[in-house]
Each structure stands twice: as structure tokens, then as C-alpha cells.
Write a protein that holds these residues in place. Structure first.
Motif, PDB file in Angstrom:
ATOM      1  N   GLY A  88       0.802  -1.260   0.024  1.00 21.31           N
ATOM      2  CA  GLY A  88      -0.079  -0.021   0.068  1.00 21.31           C
ATOM      3  C   GLY A  88       0.781   1.307  -0.057  1.00 21.31           C
ATOM      4  O   GLY A  88       0.353   2.427  -0.279  1.00 21.31           O
ATOM      5  N   GLY A  89       2.160   1.164   0.280  1.00 20.65           N
ATOM      6  CA  GLY A  89       2.928   2.371   0.214  1.00 20.65           C
ATOM      7  C   GLY A  89       3.522   2.534  -1.049  1.00 20.65           C
ATOM      8  O   GLY A  89       2.933   2.305  -1.986  1.00 20.65           O
ATOM      9  N   SER A  90       4.349   3.774  -1.000  1.00 22.31           N
ATOM     10  CA  SER A  90       4.920   4.394  -2.316  1.00 22.31           C
ATOM     11  C   SER A  90       6.604   4.474  -2.215  1.00 22.31           C
ATOM     12  O   SER A  90       6.941   4.483  -1.228  1.00 22.31           O
ATOM     13  CB  SER A  90       4.412   5.617  -2.335  1.00 22.31           C
ATOM     14  N   LEU A  91       6.915   4.324  -3.650  1.00 19.37           N
ATOM     15  CA  LEU A  91       8.552   4.651  -3.481  1.00 19.37           C
ATOM     16  C   LEU A  91       8.534   5.424  -5.052  1.00 19.37           C
ATOM     17  O   LEU A  91       7.751   5.321  -5.932  1.00 19.37           O
ATOM     18  CB  LEU A  91       9.163   3.327  -3.869  1.00 19.37           C
ATOM     19  N   ARG A 108      -1.227   2.410 -11.186  1.00 23.90           N
ATOM     20  CA  ARG A 108      -0.539   2.603  -9.931  1.00 23.90           C
ATOM     21  C   ARG A 108       0.934   3.269  -9.999  1.00 23.90           C
ATOM     22  O   ARG A 108       1.314   3.904  -9.190  1.00 23.90           O
ATOM     23  CB  ARG A 108      -0.361   0.998  -9.385  1.00 23.90           C
ATOM     24  N   PHE A 109       1.469   2.689 -11.141  1.00 24.78           N
ATOM     25  CA  PHE A 109       2.892   3.440 -11.573  1.00 24.78           C
ATOM     26  C   PHE A 109       2.943   4.476 -12.459  1.00 24.78           C
ATOM     27  O   PHE A 109       2.035   4.640 -13.300  1.00 24.78           O
ATOM     28  CB  PHE A 109       3.621   2.568 -12.072  1.00 24.78           C
ATOM     29  N   THR A 110       3.771   5.535 -12.519  1.00 24.74           N
ATOM     30  CA  THR A 110       3.640   6.822 -13.325  1.00 24.74           C
ATOM     31  C   THR A 110       5.063   6.916 -13.822  1.00 24.74           C
ATOM     32  O   THR A 110       6.242   6.868 -12.859  1.00 24.74           O
ATOM     33  CB  THR A 110       3.369   7.972 -12.738  1.00 24.74           C
ATOM     34  N   ILE A 111       5.520   6.876 -15.111  1.00 25.65           N
ATOM     35  CA  ILE A 111       6.791   6.877 -15.619  1.00 25.65           C
ATOM     36  C   ILE A 111       6.873   8.534 -16.093  1.00 25.65           C
ATOM     37  O   ILE A 111       6.047   9.058 -16.596  1.00 25.65           O
ATOM     38  CB  ILE A 111       7.323   6.023 -16.538  1.00 25.65           C
ATOM     39  N   SER A 112       8.202   9.128 -15.812  1.00 30.71           N
ATOM     40  CA  SER A 112       8.205  10.608 -16.420  1.00 30.71           C
ATOM     41  C   SER A 112       9.826  10.581 -16.486  1.00 30.71           C
ATOM     42  O   SER A 112      10.385   9.881 -16.234  1.00 30.71           O
ATOM     43  CB  SER A 112       7.683  11.537 -15.249  1.00 30.71           C
ATOM     44  N   ASN A 157       3.009   3.791  -6.721  1.00 27.89           N
ATOM     45  CA  ASN A 157       1.930   3.835  -5.786  1.00 27.89           C
ATOM     46  C   ASN A 157       1.172   2.470  -5.347  1.00 27.89           C
ATOM     47  O   ASN A 157       1.131   1.646  -6.247  1.00 27.89           O
ATOM     48  CB  ASN A 157       1.013   4.953  -5.771  1.00 27.89           C
ATOM     49  N   SER A 158       0.482   2.352  -4.221  1.00 28.07           N
ATOM     50  CA  SER A 158      -0.160   1.442  -3.931  1.00 28.07           C
ATOM     51  C   SER A 158       0.614  -0.017  -4.339  1.00 28.07           C
ATOM     52  O   SER A 158       0.021  -0.899  -4.838  1.00 28.07           O
ATOM     53  CB  SER A 158      -1.636   1.429  -4.836  1.00 28.07           C
ATOM     54  N   LEU A 159       1.917  -0.062  -3.581  1.00 29.89           N
ATOM     55  CA  LEU A 159       2.429  -1.147  -3.866  1.00 29.89           C
ATOM     56  C   LEU A 159       1.945  -2.558  -3.618  1.00 29.89           C
ATOM     57  O   LEU A 159       1.489  -2.505  -2.349  1.00 29.89           O
ATOM     58  CB  LEU A 159       4.061  -0.805  -3.431  1.00 29.89           C
ATOM     59  N   LYS A 160       2.236  -3.769  -3.910  1.00 30.95           N
ATOM     60  CA  LYS A 160       1.867  -4.810  -3.644  1.00 30.95           C
ATOM     61  C   LYS A 160       3.156  -5.765  -3.737  1.00 30.95           C
ATOM     62  O   LYS A 160       4.055  -5.565  -4.029  1.00 30.95           O
ATOM     63  CB  LYS A 160       0.946  -5.444  -4.693  1.00 30.95           C
ATOM     64  N   PRO A 161       2.901  -6.907  -2.727  1.00 27.66           N
ATOM     65  CA  PRO A 161       4.068  -7.850  -2.567  1.00 27.66           C
ATOM     66  C   PRO A 161       4.549  -8.423  -3.718  1.00 27.66           C
ATOM     67  O   PRO A 161       5.751  -8.565  -3.895  1.00 27.66           O
ATOM     68  CB  PRO A 161       3.442  -8.842  -1.742  1.00 27.66           C
ATOM     69  N   GLU A 162       3.565  -8.728  -4.779  1.00 26.37           N
ATOM     70  CA  GLU A 162       4.277  -9.191  -6.119  1.00 26.37           C
ATOM     71  C   GLU A 162       4.982  -8.055  -7.042  1.00 26.37           C
ATOM     72  O   GLU A 162       5.165  -8.365  -8.227  1.00 26.37           O
ATOM     73  CB  GLU A 162       3.139  -9.568  -6.969  1.00 26.37           C
ATOM     74  N   GLY A 187      20.666  -1.762 -11.405  1.00 29.65           N
ATOM     75  CA  GLY A 187      19.443  -2.435 -10.663  1.00 29.65           C
ATOM     76  C   GLY A 187      19.435  -1.880  -9.266  1.00 29.65           C
ATOM     77  O   GLY A 187      20.337  -1.640  -8.533  1.00 29.65           O
ATOM     78  N   THR A 188      18.288  -1.765  -8.856  1.00 27.78           N
ATOM     79  CA  THR A 188      17.946  -1.346  -7.413  1.00 27.78           C
ATOM     80  C   THR A 188      16.678  -2.303  -6.823  1.00 27.78           C
ATOM     81  O   THR A 188      15.822  -2.470  -7.604  1.00 27.78           O
ATOM     82  CB  THR A 188      17.546   0.171  -7.288  1.00 27.78           C
ATOM     83  N   GLN A 189      16.889  -2.823  -5.664  1.00 28.24           N
ATOM     84  CA  GLN A 189      15.907  -3.698  -5.064  1.00 28.24           C
ATOM     85  C   GLN A 189      14.749  -3.022  -4.486  1.00 28.24           C
ATOM     86  O   GLN A 189      14.918  -1.895  -3.767  1.00 28.24           O
ATOM     87  CB  GLN A 189      16.578  -4.513  -3.935  1.00 28.24           C
ATOM     88  N   VAL A 190      13.534  -3.429  -4.706  1.00 26.49           N
ATOM     89  CA  VAL A 190      12.340  -3.254  -4.398  1.00 26.49           C
ATOM     90  C   VAL A 190      11.726  -4.138  -3.504  1.00 26.49           C
ATOM     91  O   VAL A 190      11.529  -5.180  -4.188  1.00 26.49           O
ATOM     92  CB  VAL A 190      11.385  -2.572  -5.151  1.00 26.49           C
ATOM     93  N   THR A 191      11.420  -4.160  -2.052  1.00 22.83           N
ATOM     94  CA  THR A 191      10.810  -5.183  -1.377  1.00 22.83           C
ATOM     95  C   THR A 191       9.740  -4.651  -0.638  1.00 22.83           C
ATOM     96  O   THR A 191       9.598  -3.741  -0.047  1.00 22.83           O
ATOM     97  CB  THR A 191      11.776  -5.729  -0.355  1.00 22.83           C
ATOM     98  N   VAL A 192       8.305  -5.223  -1.273  1.00 23.06           N
ATOM     99  CA  VAL A 192       7.244  -4.735  -0.551  1.00 23.06           C
ATOM    100  C   VAL A 192       6.764  -5.966   0.383  1.00 23.06           C
ATOM    101  O   VAL A 192       6.545  -6.969  -0.038  1.00 23.06           O
ATOM    102  CB  VAL A 192       6.273  -4.634  -1.852  1.00 23.06           C
ATOM    103  N   SER A 193       6.639  -5.596   1.668  1.00 23.61           N
ATOM    104  CA  SER A 193       6.230  -6.624   2.918  1.00 23.61           C
ATOM    105  C   SER A 193       4.586  -6.595   2.928  1.00 23.61           C
ATOM    106  O   SER A 193       4.008  -5.496   2.801  1.00 23.61           O
ATOM    107  CB  SER A 193       6.771  -6.248   3.929  1.00 23.61           C
ATOM    108  N   SER A 194       3.805  -7.785   2.940  1.00 26.77           N
ATOM    109  CA  SER A 194       2.280  -7.769   3.278  1.00 26.77           C
ATOM    110  C   SER A 194       2.210  -7.525   4.710  1.00 26.77           C
ATOM    111  O   SER A 194       2.972  -7.622   5.690  1.00 26.77           O
ATOM    112  CB  SER A 194       2.094  -9.201   2.889  1.00 26.77           C
TER     113      SER A 194
END
Length: 118
Positions: free
Chosen positions: A15-18, A66-70, A83-88, A111-118
């Protein structure tokens, strides 16, 4: 030579954002398309979003809405607001840039790691 460097990954709750950033530097006359890709654990790399120099965007169905590229052409930088990040969405996120310098070539970041916890 051209370098492409991503930043902004991290750990976030569902549910968070990065916001990811990717900057290209070096011998660059212009950058054509730029894009974000991701590779979830144990899976193949997949396209997330792309943006043409003129601003035309394209998104994977899984991130639409949910995602926006600019991009900022003056800074040779592309962004991905997530936005509205999901574990997947957990994956290593990679940026690429189709660069016209002394020649034309696509460069990838590390590369950069993104980890979304449930």
C-alpha cells in the motif's frame, strides 16, 4: 562511455509508495526511449514502463493506474513513481536508456532492489 545509475529502491509495506530515479551520464547527444524493467525472484526480466523522448508512455497491465513514468530530458533522468505497492511488485528494478552518442546503443543500470512486505 555512458553510465546509467538507478536509485530510490528499498523496503516498503504493501500500500505504500516509492520513487525510483535513473540518471544517465557521459557522452550523450540525446536519449531516445527510456524504460523501467524488473526481475522478480526466480523469474525473467519484464518490462514495466517506457517513455519516448517526446513523452509518450507505455505501461505493463500489472502496473497501470499505480505506477507513473516521467523524464527530465535536461537532466537525462527518468523516474518511476510507484503507488499502492503490492508484494508481487517485489523485484530488482532496472533502468535502460537508448542513447545517441558517438553511436547509438542501449545502456542498462545495475538495478535497485524494491521489496514490498505484506
Amino acid at each position: 562511455q555512458v553510465q546509467v545509475v538507478e536509485s530510490g529502491g528499498g523496503l516498503v509495506q504493501a500500500g505504500g509508495s516509492l520513487r525510483l530515479s535513473c540518471a544517465a551520464s557521459g557522452t550523450i547527444f540525446s536519449i531516445n526511449a527510456m524504460g523501467w524493467y524488473r526481475q522478480p525472484p526466480g523469474q525473467q526480466r519484464e518490462e514495466v514502463a517506457t517513455i519516448a523522448r517526446g513523452g509518450t508512455t507505455n505501461y505493463a497491465d500489472s502496473v497501470k493506474g499505480r505506477f507513473t513514468i516521467s523524464r527530465d530530458n535536461a537532466k537525462n533522468t527518468v523516474y518511476l513513481q510507484m503507488n499502492s505497492l503490492k508484494p508481487e511488485d517485489t523485484a530488482v528494478y532496472y533502468c535502460n536508456a537508448d542513447v545517441s552518442g558517438w553511436g547509438r546503443r542501449t545502456y542498462w543500470g545495475q538495478g535497485t532492489q524494491v521489496t514490498v512486505s505484506s
